[in-house]
Scaffold this active site. Structure first.
Site, PDB file in Angstrom:
ATOM      1  N   TYR A   1    -118.874  17.952 -22.906  1.00 58.35           N
ATOM      2  CA  TYR A   1    -117.624  18.630 -22.546  1.00 58.35           C
ATOM      3  C   TYR A   1    -116.935  17.922 -21.373  1.00 58.35           C
ATOM      4  CZ  TYR A   1    -114.699  22.498 -23.897  1.00 58.35           C
ATOM      5  OH  TYR A   1    -113.677  23.241 -24.416  1.00 58.35           O
TER       6      TYR A   1
ATOM      7  N   LYS B   1    -110.929  22.854 -17.664  1.00 53.79           N
ATOM      8  CA  LYS B   1    -111.013  24.312 -17.877  1.00 53.79           C
ATOM      9  C   LYS B   1    -111.263  25.045 -16.554  1.00 53.79           C
ATOM     10  CE  LYS B   1    -110.321  24.488 -22.363  1.00 53.79           C
ATOM     11  NZ  LYS B   1    -108.917  24.698 -22.806  1.00 53.79           N
TER      12      LYS B   1
HETATM   13  P1  NAD Z   1    -106.294  22.668 -32.032  1.00 57.22           P
HETATM   14  O1  NAD Z   1    -106.504  21.186 -32.143  1.00 57.22           O
HETATM   15  O2  NAD Z   1    -105.989  23.402 -33.260  1.00 57.22           O
HETATM   16  O3  NAD Z   1    -105.199  22.996 -30.933  1.00 57.22           O
HETATM   17  C1  NAD Z   1    -104.978  22.179 -29.809  1.00 57.22           C
HETATM   18  C2  NAD Z   1    -103.484  22.116 -29.618  1.00 57.22           C
HETATM   19  O4  NAD Z   1    -103.159  21.409 -28.427  1.00 57.22           O
HETATM   20  C3  NAD Z   1    -102.771  21.380 -30.760  1.00 57.22           C
HETATM   21  O5  NAD Z   1    -101.804  22.220 -31.351  1.00 57.22           O
HETATM   22  C4  NAD Z   1    -102.100  20.218 -30.065  1.00 57.22           C
HETATM   23  O6  NAD Z   1    -100.832  19.892 -30.626  1.00 57.22           O
HETATM   24  C5  NAD Z   1    -101.933  20.795 -28.661  1.00 57.22           C
HETATM   25  N1  NAD Z   1    -101.629  19.766 -27.679  1.00 57.22           N
HETATM   26  C6  NAD Z   1    -102.389  18.707 -27.297  1.00 57.22           C
HETATM   27  N2  NAD Z   1    -101.693  17.932 -26.436  1.00 57.22           N
HETATM   28  C7  NAD Z   1    -100.480  18.532 -26.256  1.00 57.22           C
HETATM   29  C8  NAD Z   1     -99.320  18.220 -25.514  1.00 57.22           C
HETATM   30  N3  NAD Z   1     -99.244  17.118 -24.743  1.00 57.22           N
HETATM   31  N4  NAD Z   1     -98.252  19.049 -25.581  1.00 57.22           N
HETATM   32  C9  NAD Z   1     -98.288  20.155 -26.345  1.00 57.22           C
HETATM   33  N5  NAD Z   1     -99.365  20.511 -27.086  1.00 57.22           N
HETATM   34  C10 NAD Z   1    -100.436  19.696 -27.043  1.00 57.22           C
HETATM   35  O7  NAD Z   1    -107.660  23.204 -31.369  1.00 57.22           O
HETATM   36  P2  NAD Z   1    -108.056  24.654 -30.808  1.00 57.22           P
HETATM   37  O8  NAD Z   1    -109.548  24.636 -30.779  1.00 57.22           O
HETATM   38  O9  NAD Z   1    -107.351  25.719 -31.542  1.00 57.22           O
HETATM   39  O10 NAD Z   1    -107.582  24.563 -29.302  1.00 57.22           O
HETATM   40  C11 NAD Z   1    -106.746  25.537 -28.705  1.00 57.22           C
HETATM   41  C12 NAD Z   1    -107.256  25.887 -27.324  1.00 57.22           C
HETATM   42  O11 NAD Z   1    -108.488  26.594 -27.447  1.00 57.22           O
HETATM   43  C13 NAD Z   1    -107.552  24.683 -26.427  1.00 57.22           C
HETATM   44  O12 NAD Z   1    -107.195  25.001 -25.095  1.00 57.22           O
HETATM   45  C14 NAD Z   1    -109.054  24.571 -26.533  1.00 57.22           C
HETATM   46  O13 NAD Z   1    -109.645  23.901 -25.421  1.00 57.22           O
HETATM   47  C15 NAD Z   1    -109.413  26.038 -26.549  1.00 57.22           C
HETATM   48  N6  NAD Z   1    -110.775  26.358 -26.995  1.00 57.22           N
HETATM   49  C16 NAD Z   1    -111.256  25.878 -28.158  1.00 57.22           C
HETATM   50  C17 NAD Z   1    -112.547  26.184 -28.549  1.00 57.22           C
HETATM   51  C18 NAD Z   1    -113.127  25.638 -29.832  1.00 57.22           C
HETATM   52  O14 NAD Z   1    -114.337  25.618 -29.977  1.00 57.22           O
HETATM   53  N7  NAD Z   1    -112.301  25.202 -30.771  1.00 57.22           N
HETATM   54  C19 NAD Z   1    -113.347  27.026 -27.754  1.00 57.22           C
HETATM   55  C20 NAD Z   1    -112.821  27.536 -26.579  1.00 57.22           C
HETATM   56  C21 NAD Z   1    -111.524  27.201 -26.202  1.00 57.22           C
END
Ligand code: NAD
Length: 261
Positions: free
Chosen positions: A159, A166
């Site tokens: 991570y 985060k």
């Molecule tokens: P995802 O890839 O579907 O979404 C990530 C999004 O970030 C995408 O839509 C991408 O376009 C956007 N992004 C990246 N760079 C960007 C920029 N410069 N400007 C605007 N948008 C930008 O993946 P996800 O897992 O749905 O991620 C969403 C959130 O959830 C993130 O913050 C991620 O860290 C968090 N999260 C994910 C998990 C997991 O296991 N998937 C767990 C906990 C938290």
């Protein structure tokens, strides 16, 4: 309908597996009116395709927003002001780090990669909250939420730089909550368990994380997009009117475990 009459902006739909898309489904079910941002033209096509599949989806405002571009962030909220005159909810569900900075040793994180990850994944919440404030105030207050992962208090292999991002994001949640509370604007984060999404595919071992959760978490199961969506409905709704500055864990209870024999 918990979100009837609420207008919500959802940032971070990349495809149907995105947490933001799960949240959009929960909000739609509860009667919210939705607007979306997309990072670039390629992801715009994905978003439009998804919106075509849901009743009324095509009428939702969709706006470009790369959060590293101040002018694009400003334009999103200006355009929503023109269209709606107010806003009730902002969902910030986005993050980015270079794969190399996730995969190499923590002490090898590059200065450039550190800055990039913190800028997109943590600073962006601050600039979006700042730009959203007048529209949320026009509603008499509102709810801002972001997505985090519990690699902050515990070390999670791979991570790396995203854990630092985060930590900054979660601190941002508390400082924004303190500042915006007098305007009746609430700021919270959902700390989700591992889900197989585009962003998560950059973290080595996400499938093994999910195996461990299923075996060791108190609820003995992985979470779903719908689980996060329902928690987000709570945070967007008036049911959470006295909840701010919180990190709400939607992780089958995994975060409470110490040793997991
Ligand atoms: P995802 O890839 O579907 O979404 C990530 C999004 O970030 C995408 O839509 C991408 O376009 C956007 N992004 C990246 N760079 C960007 C920029 N410069 N400007 C605007 N948008 C930008 O993946 P996800 O897992 O749905 O991620 C969403 C959130 O959830 C993130 O913050 C991620 O860290 C968090 N999260 C994910 C998990 C997991 O296991 N998937 C767990 C906990 C938290």
């Amino acid at each position: 309908m918990l979100l009837a009459d609420k207008k919500a902006l959802i940032m971070g739909v990349a495809n149907k597996r995105s947490i933001a898309w799960g949240i959009a489904q929960g909000f739609r079910r509860e009667g919210a009116e939705l607007a979306f941002t997309y990072q670039n033209e390629r992801l715009k096509d994905n978003l439009m395709e998804l919106l075509r599949e849901v009743p009324g989806g095509e009428s939702a405002p969709t706006l470009p927003c790369d959060v590293q571009q101040d002018d694009q962030v400003a334009e999103v909220f200006r355009a929503l002001g023109d269209r709606w005159g107010k806003l009730d909810v902002v969902v910030h569900s986005l993050a980015f780090a270079d794969r190399e900075d996730l995969n190499r040793a923590f002490s090898e994180i590059s200065r450039k990669g550190y800055t990039l990850a913190l800028d997109i994944s943590a600073y962006s919440l601050i600039c979006c909250a700042r730009a959203a404030k007048p529209l949320l105030q026009a509603s008499g207050g509102g709810s801002i939420m972001t997505m985090t992962y519990n690699a902050v208090e515990r070390v999670v292999p791979s991570y790396n730089v995203m854990a630092v991002a985060k930590a900054a994001l979660e601190t941002g949640v508390r400082y924004l909550a303190a500042e915006l509370g007098p305007a009746n604007i609430r700021v919270n984060a959902i700390s989700a368990g591992p889900l197989k999404t585009l962003a998560a595919s950059a973290v080595r071992g996400i499938s093994q994380f999910r195996d461990v959760v299923e075996e060791k978490a108190p609820l003995r199961r992985n979470i779903t997009q719908e689980d996060v969506g329902d928690a987000a409905v709570f945070l967007a709704s008036d049911l959470s009117r006295a909840v701010t500055g919180n990190i709400i864990f939607v992780d089958s209870g995994f975060h409470i475990m110490g040793l997991t024999p």
